[in-house]
Structures are given as C-alpha cells and as structure tokens.
Design an enzyme around this catalytic site. Structure first.
Site, mmCIF file in Angstrom:
data_model
loop_
_atom_site.group_PDB
_atom_site.id
_atom_site.type_symbol
_atom_site.label_atom_id
_atom_site.label_comp_id
_atom_site.label_asym_id
_atom_site.label_seq_id
_atom_site.Cartn_x
_atom_site.Cartn_y
_atom_site.Cartn_z
ATOM 1 N N LYS A 9 54.882 37.696 47.491
ATOM 2 C CA LYS A 9 55.361 37.886 46.120
ATOM 3 C C LYS A 9 55.011 39.271 45.565
ATOM 4 O O LYS A 9 55.790 39.830 44.795
ATOM 5 C CB LYS A 9 54.866 36.771 45.185
ATOM 6 C CG LYS A 9 53.385 36.702 44.988
ATOM 7 C CD LYS A 9 53.045 35.473 44.175
ATOM 8 C CE LYS A 9 51.561 35.239 43.981
ATOM 9 N NZ LYS A 9 50.616 35.873 44.853
ATOM 10 N N ARG A 84 49.253 31.311 36.667
ATOM 11 C CA ARG A 84 48.704 30.675 37.852
ATOM 12 C C ARG A 84 48.098 29.321 37.525
ATOM 13 O O ARG A 84 47.610 28.628 38.413
ATOM 14 C CB ARG A 84 47.622 31.589 38.399
ATOM 15 C CG ARG A 84 47.662 31.845 39.876
ATOM 16 C CD ARG A 84 46.588 32.873 40.172
ATOM 17 N NE ARG A 84 46.424 33.131 41.547
ATOM 18 C CZ ARG A 84 46.867 34.214 42.179
ATOM 19 N NH1 ARG A 84 47.547 35.126 41.515
ATOM 20 N NH2 ARG A 84 46.615 34.370 43.443
ATOM 21 N N ARG A 119 46.637 40.696 57.428
ATOM 22 C CA ARG A 119 46.929 41.671 56.380
ATOM 23 C C ARG A 119 45.879 42.788 56.340
ATOM 24 O O ARG A 119 44.684 42.523 56.379
ATOM 25 C CB ARG A 119 46.980 40.962 55.018
ATOM 26 C CG ARG A 119 47.284 41.905 53.870
ATOM 27 C CD ARG A 119 47.895 41.206 52.703
ATOM 28 N NE ARG A 119 46.937 40.414 51.958
ATOM 29 C CZ ARG A 119 47.262 39.745 50.853
ATOM 30 N NH1 ARG A 119 48.503 39.753 50.415
ATOM 31 N NH2 ARG A 119 46.361 39.040 50.222
ATOM 32 N N ARG A 149 41.231 43.146 53.055
ATOM 33 C CA ARG A 149 40.883 42.862 51.665
ATOM 34 C C ARG A 149 39.739 41.861 51.675
ATOM 35 O O ARG A 149 39.768 40.903 52.443
ATOM 36 C CB ARG A 149 42.116 42.277 50.960
ATOM 37 C CG ARG A 149 42.287 42.796 49.560
ATOM 38 C CD ARG A 149 43.614 42.380 48.999
ATOM 39 N NE ARG A 149 43.581 41.030 48.445
ATOM 40 C CZ ARG A 149 44.613 40.459 47.833
ATOM 41 N NH1 ARG A 149 45.749 41.111 47.714
ATOM 42 N NH2 ARG A 149 44.523 39.247 47.359
ATOM 43 N N ARG A 160 41.321 30.143 48.364
ATOM 44 C CA ARG A 160 42.492 30.600 47.598
ATOM 45 C C ARG A 160 43.644 29.620 47.755
ATOM 46 O O ARG A 160 44.363 29.327 46.792
ATOM 47 C CB ARG A 160 42.922 31.993 48.060
ATOM 48 C CG ARG A 160 41.999 33.080 47.538
ATOM 49 C CD ARG A 160 42.146 34.355 48.315
ATOM 50 N NE ARG A 160 43.466 34.943 48.214
ATOM 51 C CZ ARG A 160 43.973 35.775 49.123
ATOM 52 N NH1 ARG A 160 43.290 36.082 50.191
ATOM 53 N NH2 ARG A 160 45.160 36.275 48.952
HETATM 54 P P1 ADP Z 1 47.073 36.392 46.163
HETATM 55 O O1 ADP Z 1 48.215 35.817 45.399
HETATM 56 O O2 ADP Z 1 47.484 36.907 47.501
HETATM 57 O O3 ADP Z 1 45.872 35.478 46.236
HETATM 58 P P2 ADP Z 1 46.503 38.263 43.973
HETATM 59 O O4 ADP Z 1 46.304 39.735 44.167
HETATM 60 O O5 ADP Z 1 47.673 37.801 43.190
HETATM 61 O O6 ADP Z 1 46.513 37.690 45.456
HETATM 62 O O7 ADP Z 1 45.190 37.611 43.298
HETATM 63 C C1 ADP Z 1 43.905 37.871 43.788
HETATM 64 C C2 ADP Z 1 42.862 37.086 42.991
HETATM 65 O O8 ADP Z 1 42.864 37.502 41.621
HETATM 66 C C3 ADP Z 1 43.046 35.573 42.929
HETATM 67 O O9 ADP Z 1 42.520 34.933 44.075
HETATM 68 C C4 ADP Z 1 42.281 35.221 41.641
HETATM 69 O O10 ADP Z 1 40.890 35.219 41.871
HETATM 70 C C5 ADP Z 1 42.588 36.400 40.741
HETATM 71 N N1 ADP Z 1 43.777 36.171 39.882
HETATM 72 C C6 ADP Z 1 44.963 36.840 39.959
HETATM 73 N N2 ADP Z 1 45.832 36.392 39.037
HETATM 74 C C7 ADP Z 1 45.201 35.395 38.373
HETATM 75 C C8 ADP Z 1 45.585 34.513 37.321
HETATM 76 N N3 ADP Z 1 46.813 34.568 36.759
HETATM 77 N N4 ADP Z 1 44.673 33.587 36.896
HETATM 78 C C9 ADP Z 1 43.457 33.519 37.438
HETATM 79 N N5 ADP Z 1 43.019 34.310 38.438
HETATM 80 C C10 ADP Z 1 43.883 35.256 38.908
#
Ligand code: ADP
Length: 216
Positions: A9, A84, A119, A149, A160
């Site tokens: 995404k 989320r 990744r 990462r 996650r």
């Molecule tokens: P991915 O979708 O691959 O896990 P992201 O870069 O979108 O990676 O998110 C990384 C981390 O950032 C998540 O695992 C979470 O800890 C935090 N995070 C991101 N967006 C949110 C959100 N909308 N609400 C809560 N935590 C978030």
C-alpha cells in the site's frame, strides 16, 4: 489505501499520489520521521513501533489532523496506513466528515510474510526493495548499504500481522457497512507494482473520470 503490512500500500499510495498530484500521507513514515528526529513524540512511540504494536489513536489522529489542514491537501490526499482502527475511521468520517474512497489491496497471507522477510530499505533516500524480486545489496539511487527495517524482523512481523487482523480488518467492515466505496484490487501481479498502479489508475479514470484530475 488499505491493506495488510507488506501488501504494497505504501508503494501504491506513492504512485497514485504522483499520478493524481495530491499529497501522500503515510502515518508510518510520519512516525518514523519523529523517531529519527528524537523529539518528544518520537521517543514516546519508538518502543511501540519496535514491538509491532499500534500507536494510540489520540497521537495518530492529531498527526493526521495537522497534516490534512495544510493547503496542499485542499484538493484531496492519499492516506496510507490510516485509519488503522475503527476509532480512527470514526474520527475520519464523523468528526472530520471525510467520505473516503477505499482501495483495498488484497494479498495472500503467505506472500505477505515472504515479502516482509525480503524487504530492504535505503537508510538515505528511503527507497524500498525486495530481495525476492531482485538480489541487491546497495541502493540503486545512491549506493547506500540497504537495511532491514527494525520492525521487519520475524517476531515483530508476527505482532504487526496480529494487530492488523484484530484491529485493522474491522475498519474495512466499518467502511463497507457505512456504504463507502471499497475497491478490491489484487495486490499481486505479473507486471509487479507498476501493473497494479495501472489497474488502480484505470479504475480511477473510469469511475471518477476528470473529477479526479488524473494525469495522462
Ligand atoms: P506497515 O503497514 O507495513 O506495518 P507502516 O509504515 O504503515 O507499515 O506502519 C509502521 C508502524 O507505525 C505500525 O506497525 C504502527 O506501529 C505505526 N502506525 C502507523 N500508522 C498507524 C495508525 N494509523 N495507528 C496506529 N499506529 C500506526
């Protein structure tokens, strides 16, 4: 842009934002920037990201609220990684009165696990690569040594995915029940990310036409 971690995404949100000329808002990137800056919020959330948990709705809502008030968001924006949780979705639709068009990238669970394990990211320009697609050690843009990462380590990936299953999949249900358009897109394609991007842009052009301002 909705999907599991590793669904692509972030990649698709970036491509669509370039095609439509609207900002790409990634809450993950915003949180990682704050962690790198080591400001108060960064220090507060660092351990949560490292453990694969979700940051509180209050913090993330505030970050997004501040960002979408900026003038460059006036004609629209692509949200990536937000909302989320159902609470975040309610803030988006009820408090801010934003009616989203949801693009759901569907990817098989086993593919996601393999993608996250392969990744690698450039620590300098943030470019993302996948070892399952190409065996690289350094960034193609600037030659920096590619890194894993912190939250792509196997035990964190499990957390996650658990957070996604329990807290994020209900968001899709919430949008469907609310009657918001939800497009399901296959997140795996022979032509890779560019082929998926073309599919999304075709749909945007077909369903939204000139209203979306898509660039040829
Ligand atoms: P991915 O979708 O691959 O896990 P992201 O870069 O979108 O990676 O998110 C990384 C981390 O950032 C998540 O695992 C979470 O800890 C935090 N995070 C991101 N967006 C949110 C959100 N909308 N609400 C809560 N935590 C978030």
């Amino acid at each position: 842009m909705f999907g599991a971690p590793g669904s692509g995404k972030g990649t698709q949100a970036k491509l669509l934002s370039e095609a439509l000329g609207v900002p790409h808002i990634s809450t993950g990137d915003m949180l990682r920037e704050r962690i790198a800056r080591k400001d108060a919020l960064g220090l507060q959330v660092e351990s949560i990201l490292q453990a694969g948990g979700l940051v509180s709705d209050e913090i993330v809502n505030r970050l997004v609220a501040e960002r979408i008030e900026q003038p460059d968001c006036a004609t629209g924006f692509i949200l990536d990684g937000y909302p989320r949780t159902v609470n975040q979705a309610k803030v988006l639709t009820e408090v801010w009165a934003i009616a989203p068009l949801v693009v759901y990238l569907k990817v098989d669970y086993n593919v996601i696990v393999a993608r996250l394990a392969g990744r690698r990211q450039c620590p300098v320009c943030s470019a993302v690569y996948n070892l399952s697609r190409e065996a690289l050690k350094v960034c193609k843009n600037d030659g920096s040594k590619l890194m894993i990462r912190e939250d792509d380590r196997e035990e964190v990936v499990r957390e996650r995915l658990k957070a996604y299953e329990t807290q994020t999949t209900p968001v899709l249900q919430y949008f469907r029940q609310g009657g918001y358009p939800c497009w399901e897109i296959e997140g795996e394609a022979v032509g890779g990310p560019p082929a998926i991007a073309r599919r999304i842009q075709e749909l945007v052009a077909e369903k939204l036409g000139g209203a979306a301002g898509i660039r040829a």
